[in-house]
Scaffold this active site. Structure first.
Site, PDB file in Angstrom:
ATOM      1  N   GLU A  73      32.779  70.458  54.598  1.00 40.33           N
ATOM      2  CA  GLU A  73      32.711  69.118  53.999  1.00 40.33           C
ATOM      3  C   GLU A  73      33.083  68.020  54.986  1.00 40.33           C
ATOM      4  OE1 GLU A  73      31.103  68.842  51.279  1.00 40.33           O
ATOM      5  OE2 GLU A  73      31.205  70.976  50.790  1.00 40.33           O
ATOM      6  N   SER A  74      32.110  67.194  55.305  1.00 42.44           N
ATOM      7  CA  SER A  74      32.266  66.205  56.374  1.00 42.44           C
ATOM      8  C   SER A  74      33.398  65.217  56.129  1.00 42.44           C
ATOM      9  CB  SER A  74      30.952  65.460  56.602  1.00 42.44           C
ATOM     10  OG  SER A  74      30.599  64.680  55.468  1.00 42.44           O
ATOM     11  N   CYS A  91      21.079  66.688  60.262  1.00 37.42           N
ATOM     12  CA  CYS A  91      21.953  66.440  59.120  1.00 37.42           C
ATOM     13  C   CYS A  91      22.906  65.271  59.389  1.00 37.42           C
ATOM     14  CB  CYS A  91      22.755  67.702  58.810  1.00 37.42           C
ATOM     15  SG  CYS A  91      23.984  67.455  57.510  1.00 37.42           S
ATOM     16  N   VAL A 135      26.314  72.663  56.014  1.00 39.43           N
ATOM     17  CA  VAL A 135      27.028  72.274  57.217  1.00 39.43           C
ATOM     18  C   VAL A 135      27.281  70.780  57.113  1.00 39.43           C
ATOM     19  CG1 VAL A 135      26.174  74.111  58.707  1.00 39.43           C
ATOM     20  CG2 VAL A 135      24.786  72.052  58.439  1.00 39.43           C
TER      21      VAL A 135
END
Length: 191
Positions: free
Chosen positions: A62-63, A10, A50
């Protein structure tokens, strides 16, 4: 200790891994199989996505939000410029990230015209990087971290050539000198 709920494949998780490495934050990793997500991950993030970080039972998904949190929680070394205007421009890059990722995912799915749409986004990135060494300006920062996982995957997994984008190619070369990015290059190579 901070826990990162992660998935190697991801690129959003890559953002969190890179930011954590840049900050020198110790963390545990819990790998999530994205093709068979455990039911409990929905308790950590209602979307089941993720990355998610957890620290002392406090949970954050939430990145892009995770990157901002890490910047505030662990201010050294800074990954946003000191100047408020430059900081705002870095945030604009991150905010507009979907413009870049939508054609990337279309390309990954093999949609008609996706390669051309992705090239258009690389042209935009290239123009910015021809003017300055980093997306954030004179210094490496969160905006660079926000984009590099997709560029690496496009190059190394989808066969996208960076030859026609010298600003992007030089940027990637500079990025690969950073241990956090070199580690991500290895992650991508193992996928």
């Amino acid at each position: 200790m901070l826990t990162l709920y992660d998935a190697a494949r991801c690129p959003y998780c890559a953002r969190a891994r890179i930011a954590l490495a840049e900050k020198g934050v110790e963390f545990e990793t819990l790998e999530i199989d994205l093709s068979d997500r455990p039911q409990w991950i929905y308790e950590k993030n209602s979307t089941g996505r993720v990355p998610v970080v957890e620290e002392d039972a406090w949970i954050l998904p939430e990145s892009s939000v995770i990157m901002e949190y890490l910047e505030e929680r662990y201010p050294e070394p800074p990954l946003l410029p000191a100047d408020p205007a430059d900081r705002a421009l870095a945030r604009v890059w991150i905010f507009r990230h979907d413009d870049f990722t939508k054609p990337y995912y279309a390309l990954r799915r093999g949609e008609d015209g996706a390669a051309e749409r992705f090239d258009e986004q690389l042209v935009t990135l290239d123009a910015a990087l021809e003017r300055q060494p980093w997306l954030t300006g004179a210094e490496y920062g969160l905006a660079d971290i926000a984009y590099v996982p997709w560029v690496l995957r496009a190059r190394d997994m989808l066969g996208v050539s960076l030859d026609g984008f010298p600003g992007v190619a030089d940027w990637v070369e500079r990025l690969e000198q950073r241990p956090s990015i070199a580690a991500e290059v290895e992650v991508v190579a193992a996928l």
